[in-house]
Design a protein around this motif. Sequence first.
Motif, PDB file in Angstrom:
ATOM      1  N   GLU A  35       0.823  -1.208   0.000  1.00 22.37           N
ATOM      2  CA  GLU A  35       0.000   0.000   0.000  1.00 22.37           C
ATOM      3  C   GLU A  35       0.857   1.258   0.000  1.00 22.37           C
ATOM      4  OE1 GLU A  35      -3.635   1.836  -0.369  1.00 22.37           O
ATOM      5  OE2 GLU A  35      -3.014  -0.261  -0.578  1.00 22.37           O
ATOM      6  N   LYS A  36       2.080   1.154   0.539  1.00 21.69           N
ATOM      7  CA  LYS A  36       2.963   2.316   0.566  1.00 21.69           C
ATOM      8  C   LYS A  36       3.400   2.729  -0.836  1.00 21.69           C
ATOM      9  CE  LYS A  36       4.927   1.348   5.133  1.00 21.69           C
ATOM     10  NZ  LYS A  36       6.177   1.026   5.886  1.00 21.69           N
ATOM     11  N   LYS A  37       3.516   1.754  -1.711  1.00 27.80           N
ATOM     12  CA  LYS A  37       3.987   2.036  -3.073  1.00 27.80           C
ATOM     13  C   LYS A  37       2.859   1.862  -4.094  1.00 27.80           C
ATOM     14  CE  LYS A  37       8.826   0.877  -2.265  1.00 27.80           C
ATOM     15  NZ  LYS A  37      10.023   0.190  -2.766  1.00 27.80           N
ATOM     16  N   LYS A  38       1.653   2.157  -3.645  1.00 33.70           N
ATOM     17  CA  LYS A  38       0.484   1.946  -4.490  1.00 33.70           C
ATOM     18  C   LYS A  38       0.577   2.726  -5.794  1.00 33.70           C
ATOM     19  CE  LYS A  38      -4.559   2.494  -4.543  1.00 33.70           C
ATOM     20  NZ  LYS A  38      -5.747   2.860  -3.748  1.00 33.70           N
ATOM     21  N   ASP A  39       0.972   3.986  -5.741  1.00 31.66           N
ATOM     22  CA  ASP A  39       1.012   4.817  -6.944  1.00 31.66           C
ATOM     23  C   ASP A  39       2.032   4.283  -7.952  1.00 31.66           C
ATOM     24  OD1 ASP A  39      -0.902   6.425  -5.859  1.00 31.66           O
ATOM     25  OD2 ASP A  39       0.516   7.887  -5.049  1.00 31.66           O
ATOM     26  N   GLU A  40       3.237   3.927  -7.441  1.00 25.97           N
ATOM     27  CA  GLU A  40       4.255   3.394  -8.355  1.00 25.97           C
ATOM     28  C   GLU A  40       3.810   2.064  -8.967  1.00 25.97           C
ATOM     29  OE1 GLU A  40       4.722   4.541  -5.380  1.00 25.97           O
ATOM     30  OE2 GLU A  40       6.654   5.555  -5.129  1.00 25.97           O
ATOM     31  N   LEU A  41       3.178   1.222  -8.147  1.00 25.26           N
ATOM     32  CA  LEU A  41       2.718  -0.069  -8.655  1.00 25.26           C
ATOM     33  C   LEU A  41       1.623   0.094  -9.703  1.00 25.26           C
ATOM     34  CD1 LEU A  41       2.644  -2.002  -5.278  1.00 25.26           C
ATOM     35  CD2 LEU A  41       4.126  -2.526  -7.212  1.00 25.26           C
ATOM     36  N   LEU A  42       0.672   0.985  -9.410  1.00 26.82           N
ATOM     37  CA  LEU A  42      -0.393   1.223 -10.382  1.00 26.82           C
ATOM     38  C   LEU A  42       0.170   1.757 -11.698  1.00 26.82           C
ATOM     39  CD1 LEU A  42      -3.290   2.725  -8.227  1.00 26.82           C
ATOM     40  CD2 LEU A  42      -3.307   0.564  -9.479  1.00 26.82           C
ATOM     41  N   LYS A  43       1.138   2.661 -11.610  1.00 24.00           N
ATOM     42  CA  LYS A  43       1.755   3.218 -12.813  1.00 24.00           C
ATOM     43  C   LYS A  43       2.479   2.124 -13.607  1.00 24.00           C
ATOM     44  CE  LYS A  43       2.763   6.839 -15.336  1.00 24.00           C
ATOM     45  NZ  LYS A  43       1.700   7.550 -16.067  1.00 24.00           N
ATOM     46  N   PHE A  44       3.213   1.286 -12.888  1.00 22.52           N
ATOM     47  CA  PHE A  44       3.947   0.206 -13.558  1.00 22.52           C
ATOM     48  C   PHE A  44       2.986  -0.713 -14.307  1.00 22.52           C
ATOM     49  CE2 PHE A  44       5.519  -4.140 -13.641  1.00 22.52           C
ATOM     50  CZ  PHE A  44       6.798  -3.984 -14.166  1.00 22.52           C
ATOM     51  N   TRP A  45       1.958  -1.194 -13.597  1.00 24.13           N
ATOM     52  CA  TRP A  45       1.060  -2.160 -14.227  1.00 24.13           C
ATOM     53  C   TRP A  45       0.185  -1.514 -15.287  1.00 24.13           C
ATOM     54  CZ3 TRP A  45       2.600  -6.751 -13.973  1.00 24.13           C
ATOM     55  CH2 TRP A  45       3.210  -7.264 -12.828  1.00 24.13           C
ATOM     56  N   GLU A  46      -0.156  -0.242 -15.114  1.00 26.18           N
ATOM     57  CA  GLU A  46      -0.916   0.460 -16.155  1.00 26.18           C
ATOM     58  C   GLU A  46      -0.109   0.515 -17.461  1.00 26.18           C
ATOM     59  OE1 GLU A  46      -2.516   4.970 -17.098  1.00 26.18           O
ATOM     60  OE2 GLU A  46      -2.008   4.436 -15.033  1.00 26.18           O
ATOM     61  N   ASN A  47       1.160   0.905 -17.349  1.00 24.55           N
ATOM     62  CA  ASN A  47       2.016   0.951 -18.537  1.00 24.55           C
ATOM     63  C   ASN A  47       2.220  -0.440 -19.122  1.00 24.55           C
ATOM     64  OD1 ASN A  47       2.355   3.691 -18.424  1.00 24.55           O
ATOM     65  ND2 ASN A  47       4.259   3.606 -17.243  1.00 24.55           N
ATOM     66  N   TYR A  48       2.387  -1.408 -18.233  1.00 23.65           N
ATOM     67  CA  TYR A  48       2.634  -2.777 -18.705  1.00 23.65           C
ATOM     68  C   TYR A  48       1.456  -3.290 -19.525  1.00 23.65           C
ATOM     69  CZ  TYR A  48       4.095  -7.647 -18.701  1.00 23.65           C
ATOM     70  OH  TYR A  48       4.482  -8.892 -19.099  1.00 23.65           O
ATOM     71  N   ILE A  49       0.255  -3.146 -18.988  1.00 23.07           N
ATOM     72  CA  ILE A  49      -0.943  -3.645 -19.685  1.00 23.07           C
ATOM     73  C   ILE A  49      -1.167  -2.862 -20.970  1.00 23.07           C
ATOM     74  CG2 ILE A  49      -3.445  -3.890 -19.496  1.00 23.07           C
ATOM     75  CD1 ILE A  49      -2.948  -4.379 -16.442  1.00 23.07           C
ATOM     76  N   LEU A  50      -0.883  -1.553 -20.944  1.00 21.62           N
ATOM     77  CA  LEU A  50      -1.019  -0.738 -22.153  1.00 21.62           C
ATOM     78  C   LEU A  50      -0.096  -1.258 -23.267  1.00 21.62           C
ATOM     79  CD1 LEU A  50      -1.981   1.759 -23.737  1.00 21.62           C
ATOM     80  CD2 LEU A  50      -0.119   3.042 -22.653  1.00 21.62           C
ATOM     81  N   ILE A  51       1.136  -1.570 -22.910  1.00 18.89           N
ATOM     82  CA  ILE A  51       2.087  -2.078 -23.908  1.00 18.89           C
ATOM     83  C   ILE A  51       1.606  -3.415 -24.468  1.00 18.89           C
ATOM     84  CG2 ILE A  51       4.428  -2.966 -24.222  1.00 18.89           C
ATOM     85  CD1 ILE A  51       5.345  -0.898 -22.134  1.00 18.89           C
ATOM     86  N   MET A  52       1.171  -4.309 -23.583  1.00 19.28           N
ATOM     87  CA  MET A  52       0.721  -5.627 -24.043  1.00 19.28           C
ATOM     88  C   MET A  52      -0.515  -5.515 -24.937  1.00 19.28           C
ATOM     89  SD  MET A  52       2.954  -7.728 -22.908  1.00 19.28           S
ATOM     90  CE  MET A  52       2.252  -9.325 -23.234  1.00 19.28           C
ATOM     91  N   GLU A  53      -1.408  -4.594 -24.613  1.00 16.59           N
ATOM     92  CA  GLU A  53      -2.589  -4.406 -25.455  1.00 16.59           C
ATOM     93  C   GLU A  53      -2.204  -3.811 -26.805  1.00 16.59           C
ATOM     94  OE1 GLU A  53      -5.199  -2.002 -23.127  1.00 16.59           O
ATOM     95  OE2 GLU A  53      -6.245  -3.725 -22.249  1.00 16.59           O
ATOM     96  N   THR A  54      -1.274  -2.855 -26.795  1.00 16.14           N
ATOM     97  CA  THR A  54      -0.853  -2.210 -28.038  1.00 16.14           C
ATOM     98  C   THR A  54      -0.165  -3.203 -28.961  1.00 16.14           C
ATOM     99  OG1 THR A  54      -0.492  -0.194 -26.748  1.00 16.14           O
ATOM    100  CG2 THR A  54       0.373  -0.221 -28.981  1.00 16.14           C
ATOM    101  N   LEU A  55       0.584  -4.140 -28.389  1.00 16.97           N
ATOM    102  CA  LEU A  55       1.283  -5.135 -29.213  1.00 16.97           C
ATOM    103  C   LEU A  55       0.317  -6.013 -29.983  1.00 16.97           C
ATOM    104  CD1 LEU A  55       4.177  -6.293 -26.852  1.00 16.97           C
ATOM    105  CD2 LEU A  55       4.359  -4.916 -28.917  1.00 16.97           C
ATOM    106  N   GLU A  56      -0.916  -6.109 -29.531  1.00 18.34           N
ATOM    107  CA  GLU A  56      -1.904  -6.909 -30.253  1.00 18.34           C
ATOM    108  C   GLU A  56      -2.228  -6.295 -31.605  1.00 18.34           C
ATOM    109  OE1 GLU A  56      -3.270  -9.891 -29.355  1.00 18.34           O
ATOM    110  OE2 GLU A  56      -1.770  -9.817 -27.766  1.00 18.34           O
ATOM    111  N   GLY A  57      -2.038  -4.971 -31.723  1.00 23.71           N
ATOM    112  CA  GLY A  57      -2.347  -4.299 -32.984  1.00 23.71           C
ATOM    113  C   GLY A  57      -1.435  -4.691 -34.117  1.00 23.71           C
ATOM    114  N   ASN A  58      -0.180  -5.068 -33.799  1.00 26.30           N
ATOM    115  CA  ASN A  58       0.768  -5.556 -34.802  1.00 26.30           C
ATOM    116  C   ASN A  58       1.141  -4.498 -35.837  1.00 26.30           C
ATOM    117  OD1 ASN A  58       2.265  -7.840 -34.998  1.00 26.30           O
ATOM    118  ND2 ASN A  58       1.059  -8.755 -36.623  1.00 26.30           N
TER     119      ASN A  58
END
Length: 1611
Positions: free
Chosen positions: A322-345
């Motif tokens: 919970e102390k690093k909630k903002d950093e974790l949310l940012k990391f996973w938000e970017n991660y999922i965004l990249i994985m979704e974008t890669l589907e576009g090819n």
Amino acid sequence: MEWVLADALLSQSRDPRVLLGALCRGEASAERVETLCFLLQRLEDEEARGGGGGAGALPEAAREVAAGYLVPLLRGLRGCPAGGADDPGPAARQRRRVLRAAGAALRSCARLAGGPQLAAALAEEALCDLLNAGPAPGLEGAAEAAVEVLAAVGPCLRPREDAPLLERVARAALALALGGDKAGPSPDAAALVAGRLLPALGRCGGAALRAVWGGLVAPGVSEGPGRVGSQLLILSALAEKLLPEPGADSVPASREAGLDARRCWRFWSTVQAGLAWSEDALTRKRARYLLQRAVEVSAELGTDCACAPGEGTGPSLFWWSEKKKDELLKFWENYILIMETLEGNQIHVIKPVLPKLNSLFEYAVSEENGCWLFHPSWHLCIYKRMFESENKILTKEGVTHFLELYETRILPFSPEISEFIIGPLMDALSESSLYSRSPGQLIGSVSPLGLKLQKFLVTYISFLPEEIKSTFLLKFIQKMTSRHWCAVPILFLSKALANVPRCKALGMEGLLALRDVLQCTMITHQILLRGAAQCYLLQTAMNLVDVEKVSLSDISTFLMSVRQEESLGRGTSLWMELCDWLRINESYFKQSSSCSSTGLHETSLNAYVRNLVQEYIRSSAWEGGENSCMPDWFEAKLVALMVLLAIDVERMKSQYSEKRRTQNVLRIFLDPLLDALVKFGTNAYMPLLKTDRCLQLLLKLLHTCLLKGSGTQDDEVFTLLQNFIMSTTESISEFILRRLTMNELSTVSDLDRCHLYLMVLTELINLHLNVGWKRGNPIWKVISPLKNASIRHLQEMDRGQEPTLGRQIQRAVSMAALAMVCEVSQKPELQLDSLDAGAPETFISSLQLNQTLQKPHTEEESSFFEESSSSQGWGKIAAQYIHDQWVCLSFLLRKCHTLIPASEGEILEPTLPAVPMAVRTLQSALEALTVLPSEQVLPVFHCMKILVPKLLTTSESLCIESFDMAWKIIASLSNTQLIFWSNFKAFVQFVFDPKVLTIAAKIKGQAYFKIKEVMYRIIEMSAIKTGVFNILISYCCRSWVVSASNVSLSIAKNYSELVLEACIFGTMFRRDQRLIQDVQTFIENLGHECAANVVIENTKREDHYVRICAVKFLCLLDGSNMSHKLFMEDLAIKLLDKDELVSKSRTRYYVNSQQHRVKNRIWQILLVLFPKFDQNFLNKIIDKIFQAGFINNQASIKYFIEWIIILILHKFPQFLPKFWNCFSYGEENLKTSICTFLSVLSHLDVITETILEKKLILKQALTIVLQWCFNHNFSIRLYALVALKKIWSMCKGLHIEELAALTSVIESSLSQVENMHGAGSAKKNWQRIQEHFFFTAFHPLKDYCMETIFYTLPRLSGLTEDEWIAIGKFTRFTDIPLGAGFQWYLSTTHLCELKPGDWSQQDAGSNSGEADNQSEWTDVQKKIIPWKNHVPDFDLELVFQDRAAKLGKSISRLIVVASLIDKPTNLGGLCRTCEVFGAAALVMGSLQCVRDKQFQHLSVSAEQWLPLVEVKPPQLIDYLQQKKAEGYTIVGVEQTAKSLDLTRYCFPEKSLLLLGNEREGIPANLIQQLDVCVEIPQQGIIRSLNVHVSGALLIWEYTRQQLLKQGVSTA
């Protein structure tokens, strides 16, 4: 409606038995069962509210319906086929409806029955059906029915009391979904279980959930790619139950069961497998959903969480703080965004997101202690997805990004990264196309990816812990042996390894792995790449092997895997590097277990080599018997290599001490060999194998020492070796003479010995020639007896003796020996003519040609076939015998060619019957070609070369037959590298012999046309086999140059098509071929740094050398010589005709197309020939040259045409009137070509340089230019102003008073254009054209040289690098001499130093299409607005409206741009849609596709009623800017970060809709031109629509909005 129906039934009767009984009678249709289900649910609802009537009747009725109707119904459906899930038939769909309704009805019955017994009983029975069906066969009828029943009654079971039953059901369901141990899961079964049964079980409480979860995470569960999809399907179906539910009032099932998937390592392992390894987009989407859901749950719960550690080390796969909630949310938000974008090819969509990948690494590593915060496997999933992409550009981007990881940051060590490098990364690196040059890189530049790979490997290994380094490198090298690598990847991987800093990382296992990699390189056909890879792998061994773990014996065996003729040549830099390495490390090598005790240090190189030679000579003394086979050459090669390495190491040690030590050491090494050789002549009882091995070692010592790369003049070792061997010549030669002539060779294996003896004899002859041949030396004394004995043996065998094995072998030996004597006798310095002159000639002439060597009698066959596998078959022996006959005859014909008669009746020398009977000899040659294998026809070709010129006049048909037969053999050999080239050279030499060409041209018979047919076949072959045409043109040009007579050139004129084809020759390579060419050039550019360049002969087989040969030949011709002059004039006319033919061809003519390149080469040759043209000839061709200026041409060709016109007018001003006439054509003809002639006028100072009276010319030029300065076409005005500026400066210099009246007008015009305000295109283009090289730096006279014609101008005019011929290639091609005029090859001006500018001359309205690799500065002259040429006098919009009015239809203001779309089907559909909804116009890349049948099939004549406009893709930017200026809003259909939802976007009335390419979408450079991006909202799994469908949706939405606006305004 269902409730209304149920109430209507209940209103008829309140007795449930009556109602239910009525519905249970009759056919069990889907409608009946669904009605029964609705009624039961209504009764259940009333029962729940307490309003049901007949409290005791209803449970009983429910039990009766279940037992009496529904259960039998379900049992009856068991045997019916289930039908496929993807496309079930009508019967299957009906059955499924019945199953679903019956299951729901059963659930209601179970609830209405008033107790758990019914539900449990139904569940038990259904479970039995499910277990009996089994998972392996897939989803059968019984299994599907059982699943429906269990899904229906499962929630009715009691969580505690029925827990065992629930667990058994859960396990069975899981087994069905995951499939058996061997067979993968059935898609139908997994989908039904996950969609129907598991959610139902999830509601049953903790027991069922625990059973499912336990089955999923059990250690024995397979995690193969086939199972991951099913596992993720199950996990996503139960996601809400397996993850905590924040904020729920009741205790969720997962908490009750004690489950939290976030804490399980196997859960995250499955999610990662789905993200990275799955090929199914739906599976990847489920994995992303689970990840996103877990992150959302963690954020909402607000409690710390960590996944239990699994395999390996490092941080948890998932954790939350919970102390690093903002950093974790940012990391996973970017991660999922990249994985979704890669589907576009699509790379242009993905590339902007890649910087976020860098930020992931910044988040992932702790700044405090430098450790991983996030498990690195998450990052590797992203790279794995990129590597697996179908889009190779994306794959290359991913590989490049990964290789750049360690350039700017230091990442902590992770075993996962090491495994990823050895696994997916190396798999990706096996793709050759990744190593292509970047746009703008010159040919021969290092591959950017190859360089990054090298830097990465060096950096990564330097960061590895010492204890890990060895294991990693070993696995890396072993991975290189695990697959068949192409030439380019294995080369760059080897190069990267060779640059790893020295370290003691590899032991014996690593050395063996490197040897295996060397074996892998041998399958590569590209010999230079193969040799370079071997060099790098040997350097890798020297850098990485720990010498204390390997012995010198191991090293020597390893060195035998490196081919000396391809890489490890003596004297090369690699050889010296190896010697130095051995010198430094010789005392540290591990002692070999086979070493015997000696007085010297056992690990010293000298001791090892001395022992090696002793063992080699000694071991042969007791091996085998007299009839044993020849020993293998491997040991001889090894010993010779190590002897020469050791002696060169010794030379390094004694470099500054006495030189005599080298001689002493070499003598010590060779003493055992020399002692044995000296005894050859006297010791008749020396073991046969010992003599074989000694002679093998002797040959290998000479061959290794004389390899290319070692100079023999100042080579002390070679001189010593030569002296030592020559001291044994007498003994060796006597031994060989005895063995060959005394009937000692009598077995098949003895033929190998015969070959060995003859090779040794040839080498001894060469040694004596090196030091100076002397009559009476030991070799000279042997040749005559050998020749005589061979002839005597052959004569004796012809006397009808019985063909025993021994006699036939001796016959083959004698013929081989005689052939060898004939070959060496052709060297005049040997002075062999005086030895029994006449005897061999007489014998050879009387030979019965093609006489086969009869097979021995059957009683000897058993002994023949019992010989070792190295023995040749009898067919090969017989073929070799015939081959040797033709070698002897070739010697005879060369010696006596003057005696061959021109006709059959003319007999000059009756003592040599084979010579005068030339016709019969040639017929025998044709027979030999049918008998001999392809690799042994060379001497026959040599004989045909002598015979055909003599017989072409009298026996033309026989000669033609010989041409055909020989060509068939050459064509069959085209895929055989080793023997093709020597045979092909011999073929060319006899078919294109100057005498043959001369005779054929004189008689102009069938042979003449056959030769031309063969010529064109060779040119056709050269398109697939590089280097074939080179040999043909080089041989012909050399023969014509050497003759240098009027006759030879007059004959050559009959074959000028050959020179013409050579002048325009050059194939367009496929991408893979171009890559090989690029990498070979890169290796060649390394020079002596890469030993392969020294050892492997540069065969000059590049296509460039064909044109270079032709050009150098033409440069040697003398314009004052009439035959030379006629030849050049004939060639020039043919070139102009070829240019006209290419211009008229209908093939697409775009930048760097084959047509463009051919035309470019034509004008280059015409420029080379120009100085040798006189006025009379130019008078014949000047009209064709001017006519070429009127044709639409690419920029480079226009420069050449303008240049040659300038040169003609400069040298012959008499043609100026014709030039002025070029400006008198109608404007329609001139608007596309006037720029060419205006460019010529811009060099008027050069044209008038030799003219004294310039005033009239300047007046004429000024009059012409001024009228073009006011042309409506902006481009023409620009060229006219450039010419005006030049002409006016000349007028001012001459002070012409008659032009004073024009001064104010011209000065103001020039001043106005010079001082244009603003930063618009007009001012920029004026600045660009003035700075262009053709109008500033280029001087038509001073820059007239080969370098400008073939290198500088093509480079500056935007031609592909394939067309740039560096001047160094002209000097390196030595087949044709340079000639006296070489000084004009090189440029003396600074033009060659310029870089391409940003203006490219282009025809207005040119039909040129898009280029392959257009740089940003080409085709800048877009203000011509080519698309307006269709309607030059009207505004485009007015024309559209006018046409619409004539057609009687309304028209919108929407323009649809489809220039990026390739497929005719999509364009045809769009055309139809645009016409239906009244679009203003459809813009396409080419109007030619309207004729396509697929287009017409879908457009259904819409193209006849819709305005169509052609705008090619390179012109789109200018077109879009033009439309913007006219008030249009540019709308793109593309998914970007800022795209607007189509449902929320309001289209302006003047909208332009830009549609992307089917595969790549809208290019990045065009996205910048868009005013807005619109995307279509999607609910499904697939991420994109067909481009026609997308366009149709947007066209309709635009039309709908405009109709609504019109309705509002009307109201």
